[in-house]
Design a protein around this motif. Structure first.
Motif, PDB file in Angstrom:
ATOM      1  N   UNK A 100      10.282  -0.022   2.730  1.00 61.17           N
ATOM      2  CA  UNK A 100      10.588  -1.291   3.405  1.00 61.17           C
ATOM      3  C   UNK A 100      10.173  -1.235   4.871  1.00 61.17           C
ATOM      4  N   UNK A 101      10.258  -0.074   5.506  1.00 61.93           N
ATOM      5  CA  UNK A 101       9.816   0.039   6.902  1.00 61.93           C
ATOM      6  C   UNK A 101       8.310  -0.128   7.019  1.00 61.93           C
ATOM      7  N   UNK A 102       7.591   0.420   6.062  1.00 62.86           N
ATOM      8  CA  UNK A 102       6.135   0.269   6.073  1.00 62.86           C
ATOM      9  C   UNK A 102       5.743  -1.205   5.930  1.00 62.86           C
ATOM     10  N   UNK A 103       6.421  -1.898   5.012  1.00 64.03           N
ATOM     11  CA  UNK A 103       6.097  -3.303   4.769  1.00 64.03           C
ATOM     12  C   UNK A 103       6.455  -4.193   5.946  1.00 64.03           C
ATOM     13  N   UNK A 104       7.428  -3.774   6.761  1.00 64.76           N
ATOM     14  CA  UNK A 104       7.897  -4.621   7.851  1.00 64.76           C
ATOM     15  C   UNK A 104       7.483  -4.111   9.222  1.00 64.76           C
ATOM     16  N   UNK A 105       6.505  -3.213   9.246  1.00 61.50           N
ATOM     17  CA  UNK A 105       5.928  -2.789  10.530  1.00 61.50           C
ATOM     18  C   UNK A 105       4.887  -3.818  10.926  1.00 61.50           C
ATOM     19  N   UNK A 106       4.992  -4.405  12.113  1.00 58.03           N
ATOM     20  CA  UNK A 106       4.068  -5.476  12.499  1.00 58.03           C
ATOM     21  C   UNK A 106       2.605  -5.107  12.378  1.00 58.03           C
TER      22      UNK A 106
END
Length: 270
Positions: free
Chosen positions: A256-262
Motif C-alpha cells: 500500500x505504501x508503494x501504491x500511494x507514493x506520489x
C-alpha cells in the motif's frame, strides 16, 4: 433488586465461574492507579474484583437496566459508568480525560455478536492504549493470532496484527457463563506494537486488505486486478500467484505504501 434477564440483542452471556474470573484477573494484573476501562461490565463478574485492586474503574455499558444495577451496587467515585454503545464510543476522548499524556487499559467480555466490528473500532485508538484483555469467541481469537499460510489468517488477522502484538492466554468453556453460549471462548491479550513499517495511509491499507481477501481461494493477482499491476508486484518482489492468506502483514504495508507514493517509487523501509 430483581435478577437481570440476559438479552440476545445485546449478546449477553454473563461470566459466573469464579475460577475463570480469578484467572482473568491474574492475567490483567491490575494496579491501583491504572486508568482502566471495562467494556460490557454486565453483572460485575470482573468489575467487582477489579474494584478491589484499582482506585477507579470506568465502564462502557449500553443496557440501561444493567447501568441501574451497577449504580445501585457501586459508588460513583469508584465506578464511573458511560451508558453508551461501545461501537460508537470515543475511547480516545476518554483516554485524554482520565490518562492525560498516558494510556488506558481496556478489559471486557466483548459481546460476541459485534466482536469483529468492535475490534476494528478499538484498533483506531491503539496509540492511546497500553494493553487489552478481552474475552471473545475462540474462533475469533484464533483468527486474530493466526500466522500467514494458516487457514484462520485473514483480514482480521492482518489489520489487528498491524496495530497489536496478540497472544491467546486462556480457553473458557461454555459452562463458565449464564446462559452458556453455543461456542467456546478464549482470553486474548493485545499490546499495541511499535510500527516497524508504518502505512502512509491506514484507510488505504484497510481497503486493500479487504479487497485482497474478497475471494480467499483466488490469487493476489486476481483479487487485486486493476489495483496492483504485475510490475508493481515485481518491484516489491511479491509473488502475485500466491493467495492472500500467504502474504505477511509487512508486505501488505509495503504494497500500500508503494501504491500511494506520489512518485510511484518504492519507499525505503523505516
Amino acid at each position: 433488586m430483581k435478577p437481570h434477564t440476559p438479552r440476545k440483542r445485546f449478546g449477553q452471556n454473563f461470566l459466573q465461574d469464579q475460577g475463570v474470573i480469578n484467572d482473568i484477573i491474574s492475567c490483567i494484573h491490575p494496579q491501583p492507579n491504572d486508568a482502566m476501562v471495562e467494556i460490557g461490565p454486565g453483572l460485575a463478574a470482573l468489575t467487582q474484583p477489579l474494584l478491589t485492586k484499582i482506585n477507579t474503574l470506568h465502564a462502557v455499558e449500553i443496557d440501561r437496566d444493567i447501568v441501574a444495577n451497577l449504580t445501585g451496587r457501586f459508588s460513583a467515585d469508584k465506578l464511573v459508568i458511560h451508558n453508551f454503545d461501545a461501537l460508537k464510543f470515543d475511547f480516545g476522548s476518554l483516554a485524554d480525560q482520565i490518562a492525560p499524556g498516558g494510556q488506558i487499559r481496556l478489559v471486557g467480555n466483548l459481546p460476541y455478536n459485534i466482536s469483529t466490528p468492535l475490534l476494528f473500532h478499538l484498533a483506531g485508538f491503539a496509540p492511546q492504549v497500553n494493553d487489552c484483555h478481552f474475552m471473545l469467541q475462540n474462533e475469533v481469537v484464533l483468527r486474530m493470532v493466526a500466522e500467514p499460510s494458516n487457514a484462520d489468517y485473514g483480514r482480521l488477522s492482518v489489520m489487528l496484527q498491524y496495530h497489536f502484538h496478540m497472544e491467546k492466554l486462556l480457553d473458557v468453556p461454555p459452562d463458565a457463563f449464564f446462559p452458556p453460549p453455543k461456542v467456546d471462548s478464549a482470553i486474548v491479550r493485545m499490546i499495541p506494537r511499535p510500527f516497524e513499517l508504518q502505512a502512509a495511509d491506514p484507510a488505504a491499507l484497510e481497503k486493500l486488505v479487504a479487497q485482497a481477501f474478497s475471494q480467499r481461494r483466488k490469487t493476489l493477482r486476481n483479487n487485486l486486478k486493476g489495483i496492483v499491476s504485475d510490475d508493481d508486484f515485481a518491484a516489491l518482489d511479491i509473488d502475485s500467484s500466491i493467495r492472500p492468506e500467504n502474504l505477511p502483514v509487512r508486505d501488505y504495508v509495503r504494497l500500500v505504501n508503494y501504491l500511494h507514493t506520489p512518485s510511484g517509487a518504492l519507499q525505503q523501509d523505516a
